[in-house]
Design an enzyme around this catalytic site. Structure first.
Site, mmCIF file in Angstrom:
data_model
loop_
_atom_site.group_PDB
_atom_site.id
_atom_site.type_symbol
_atom_site.label_atom_id
_atom_site.label_comp_id
_atom_site.label_asym_id
_atom_site.label_seq_id
_atom_site.Cartn_x
_atom_site.Cartn_y
_atom_site.Cartn_z
ATOM 1 C CG ASN A 154 -1.736 1.214 1.392
ATOM 2 O OD1 ASN A 154 -1.806 2.028 0.475
ATOM 3 N ND2 ASN A 154 -2.370 1.374 2.543
ATOM 4 C CG HIS A 159 -6.035 1.906 4.958
ATOM 5 N ND1 HIS A 159 -5.666 2.930 5.798
ATOM 6 C CD2 HIS A 159 -4.989 1.055 4.923
ATOM 7 C CE1 HIS A 159 -4.440 2.694 6.249
ATOM 8 N NE2 HIS A 159 -4.008 1.561 5.725
ATOM 9 C CD GLU A 167 -3.171 5.681 6.573
ATOM 10 O OE1 GLU A 167 -3.058 5.672 5.333
ATOM 11 O OE2 GLU A 167 -2.280 5.261 7.351
ATOM 12 C CB SER A 185 4.976 -1.076 12.190
ATOM 13 O OG SER A 185 4.358 0.168 12.445
ATOM 14 N N GLY A 231 2.395 2.701 10.887
ATOM 15 C CA GLY A 231 3.334 3.818 10.726
ATOM 16 C C GLY A 231 4.343 3.952 11.845
HETATM 17 P P1 PGA Z 1 2.690 0.772 7.621
HETATM 18 O O1 PGA Z 1 1.242 0.902 6.977
HETATM 19 O O2 PGA Z 1 3.303 -0.514 7.117
HETATM 20 O O3 PGA Z 1 3.441 1.994 7.150
HETATM 21 O O4 PGA Z 1 2.507 0.767 9.103
HETATM 22 C C1 PGA Z 1 0.398 -0.199 6.836
HETATM 23 C C2 PGA Z 1 -0.949 0.231 6.306
HETATM 24 O O5 PGA Z 1 -1.482 1.263 6.768
HETATM 25 O O6 PGA Z 1 -1.517 -0.422 5.414
#
Ligand code: PGA
Length: 254
Positions: A9, A96, A98, A214, A172
């Protein structure tokens, strides 16, 4: 045994088509030798045209980070299923955290998942709690997110569903702050149990469960080996072709 899955992603990165091409080609080369893993890259949709010229004959598939629940019309800023299919992008990340933070409701996510599956996509439904406490409210939260979508799904549609468990508090961060594998194992069993309750074991077993949050080169193996999941959804580490290829290789070897 189910084939393992790793999805990149890219979120709202990178800034130019040139850079997108560099990352994409680097990844295609980096995973070319890897066996037994389905690799999908979900770039910003504006780069699909450019990148679709680069993945012919390779094992890397293209996907999208969101998809609208209507076919066409007055929906400013949205991407229709047919637009993604024009570039052979057949996998859609939906719900997602976000996007939910921008106002997507359970109902909207449910409509998107159903519509995407009807249009021939594999829908990657993201769920995950914002925080945890000792009372275990995170289990109720994830159950609610899942049931809101499952309520509108038929058994046959499960063949095109993937669930990505992504606890928001673990997105993140650094590898050290990512989720503990025993906690992931507990949650992946819980998600499987909800699937079985609603759809029966044979159907439930068709649905891959991924972990995201992460994921880095140095923790990917542990998630897949000890977390009870079928693969990974990778954010920031997927923008580094070397690290992402290492993750895919690790998943293949685990
Ligand atoms: P990240 O994001 O690996 O940067 O933590 C994962 C995601 O939000 O799909």
């Amino acid at each position: 045994m189910k084939q393992k899955i790793v999805i990149a992603n890219w979120k709202m990165n990178p800034m130019t088509p040139k850079e997108a091409k560099r990352i994409f080609i680097g990844t295609v080369k980096g995973v070319a030798h890897v066996k037994g893993v389905r690799v999908t890259i979900c770039p910003p949709t504006i780069f699909l045209s450019e990148l679709s010229k680069e993945n012919k004959g390779t094992k890397v598939r293209l996907g999208v980070q969101d998809l609208y629940s209507e076919d066409a019309g007055a929906y400013t800023g949205q991407t229709a299923p047919a637009m993604a299919l024009a570039y052979k992008a057949k996998i859609a990340i939906l719900g997602h955290s976000e996007r939910r933070a921008l106002g997507e409701s359970h109902g909207m996510v449910g409509n998107k998942v159903r519509h995407a599956i009807h249009k021939g996509f594999t829908a990657v439904l993201c769920v995950g709690e914002r925080e945890r406490n000792d009372e275990g409210a995170h289990f109720t939260y994830v159950r609610e997110e899942l049931e809101a979508v499952f309520a509108g799904l038929k058994r046959v549609e499960l063949a095109n569903l993937v669930i990505a468990y992504e606890p928001v508090w673990a997105i993140g961060k650094s590898a050290a702050e990512a989720m503990q594998t025993r906690d992931l194992y507990e949650m992946s069993l819980y998600i499987r149990k909800i699937l079985i309750e609603r759809f029966g074991r044979a159907n439930a077993d068709l649905v891959p469960i991924l972990y995201g949050g992460s994921v880095k080169g140095d923790n990917a193996a542990a998630f897949v080996r000890d977390g009870g999941v079928d693969g990974l959804l990778v954010g920031s580490a997927s923008l580094d072709p070397k690290q992402f290829s290492n993750i895919v290789t690790t998943v293949s070897n685990t």
